[in-house]
Write an enzyme that holds these catalytic residues in place. Structure first.
Site, short mmCIF file in Angstrom:
data_model
loop_
_atom_site.label_atom_id
_atom_site.label_comp_id
_atom_site.label_asym_id
_atom_site.label_seq_id
_atom_site.Cartn_x
_atom_site.Cartn_y
_atom_site.Cartn_z
N LYS A 11 -15.06 45.96 -6.10
CA LYS A 11 -13.70 45.26 -6.91
C LYS A 11 -12.90 45.62 -5.73
CE LYS A 11 -14.53 43.85 -11.18
NZ LYS A 11 -14.30 44.82 -12.92
N TYR A 51 -16.42 34.89 -14.38
CA TYR A 51 -15.32 35.29 -15.63
C TYR A 51 -15.74 34.46 -16.36
CZ TYR A 51 -14.69 39.74 -13.50
OH TYR A 51 -15.38 40.92 -13.29
N THR A 93 -17.05 49.51 -19.82
CA THR A 93 -15.93 48.88 -19.21
C THR A 93 -13.98 49.14 -19.10
OG1 THR A 93 -16.21 47.44 -20.18
CG2 THR A 93 -14.58 46.41 -19.60
N ASN A 114 -11.06 49.11 -12.60
CA ASN A 114 -12.00 49.52 -12.89
C ASN A 114 -13.41 49.68 -12.06
OD1 ASN A 114 -13.24 47.33 -13.54
ND2 ASN A 114 -13.99 47.57 -15.75
N HIS A 117 -18.22 45.34 -10.64
CA HIS A 117 -19.08 45.17 -11.65
C HIS A 117 -20.19 44.64 -11.56
CE1 HIS A 117 -20.05 41.08 -13.98
NE2 HIS A 117 -21.20 40.56 -12.76
N GLU A 128 -24.75 34.86 -12.42
CA GLU A 128 -24.02 34.90 -10.65
C GLU A 128 -24.55 35.43 -9.22
OE1 GLU A 128 -22.45 38.00 -14.21
OE2 GLU A 128 -23.18 39.00 -12.49
P1 IDP Z 1 -17.76 45.18 -17.64
O1 IDP Z 1 -17.04 44.67 -16.31
O2 IDP Z 1 -18.10 46.04 -17.81
O3 IDP Z 1 -18.99 43.62 -17.70
P2 IDP Z 1 -16.46 42.89 -19.48
O4 IDP Z 1 -15.96 43.30 -20.87
O5 IDP Z 1 -16.76 41.97 -19.60
O6 IDP Z 1 -16.44 44.19 -18.64
O7 IDP Z 1 -15.49 42.48 -18.99
C1 IDP Z 1 -14.91 42.13 -17.30
C2 IDP Z 1 -13.73 42.59 -17.29
O8 IDP Z 1 -12.41 41.82 -17.37
C3 IDP Z 1 -13.88 44.46 -17.18
O9 IDP Z 1 -14.76 45.27 -15.52
C4 IDP Z 1 -11.82 44.26 -16.72
O10 IDP Z 1 -12.03 44.43 -15.05
C5 IDP Z 1 -11.55 43.79 -17.44
N1 IDP Z 1 -11.27 43.69 -18.96
C6 IDP Z 1 -11.52 43.68 -19.67
N2 IDP Z 1 -11.21 44.06 -20.97
C7 IDP Z 1 -9.87 44.61 -20.02
C8 IDP Z 1 -8.49 44.93 -20.77
O11 IDP Z 1 -8.35 45.13 -22.48
N3 IDP Z 1 -7.50 45.03 -20.03
C9 IDP Z 1 -7.93 44.37 -19.07
N4 IDP Z 1 -8.40 44.55 -18.24
C10 IDP Z 1 -9.90 44.20 -18.70
MG MG Z 2 -18.60 41.59 -18.19
#
Ligand code: IDP
Ligand code: MG
Length: 140
Positions: A11, A51, A93, A114, A117, A128
């Site tokens: 990212k 997303y 996550t 984080n 992805h 994707e």
């Molecule tokens: P993942 O990337 O581990 O699959 P997902 O639940 O699919 O996690 O969420 C997608 C992305 O959305 C996360 O990687 C993160 O960048 C962002 N995200 C998810 N939950 C939160 C949150 O509570 N606060 C801020 N960003 C979040």
């Molecule tokens: Mg995800």
């Protein structure tokens, strides 16, 4: 579950911090293959497609801002059970919960930054991968 392909994104925060080589190196050392690679800045339209499952959630607007904030590196990672293996290497996550030794557990701290992805199932991987590598084939 056998030979699989996963869509991985370093990212914009990961690119900005100079972590592309570190992330790719971990996959290569594990024995996975990088079979497609490109750098791009996602449009909002593309981010909303990528997303779509999160639309309506509280963090969604911030997530779209974040993922479109600068160049990212997209790659297709191939290998034995690649989807599961890559997700395990990526970690939880929320980097606070991510185990040490995982990419997020070693290199990130905030849920909203984080750095990576990875596809979570064969169905989302196919969707994707088509979004980032339209018309790609399986000959690589
Ligand atoms: P993942 O990337 O581990 O699959 P997902 O639940 O699919 O996690 O969420 C997608 C992305 O959305 C996360 O990687 C993160 O960048 C962002 N995200 C998810 N939950 C939160 C949150 O509570 N606060 C801020 N960003 C979040
Ligand atoms: Mg995800």
């Amino acid at each position: 579950m056998e030979e699989e392909r996963s869509l991985v994104l370093v990212k914009p925060d990961g690119v900005e911090r100079g972590l592309v080589g570190e992330v790719i190196g971990r996959f290569e050392r594990r024995g996975l293959k990088i079979v497609n690679l490109r750098m791009l800045t996602m449009s909002r339209d593309m981010a909303e497609q990528h997303y779509a499952e999160h639309k309506g959630k509280g963090f969604y607007p911030g997530l779209i801002d974040y993922i479109t904030s600068g160049p990212l590196v997209a790659m297709e990672v191939a290998g034995w059970q690649a989807i599961r293996v890559v997700r395990a290497m990526v970690g939880a996550t929320d980097p606070v919960e991510a185990a040490p030794g995982t990419i997020r557990g070693d290199l990130a701290l905030l849920k909203g930054e984080n750095i990576i992805h990875a596809s979570d199932s064969p169905g989302s991987a196919e969707r994707e991968l088509q979004l980032f590598f339209p018309g790609r084939g399986w000959w690589l």
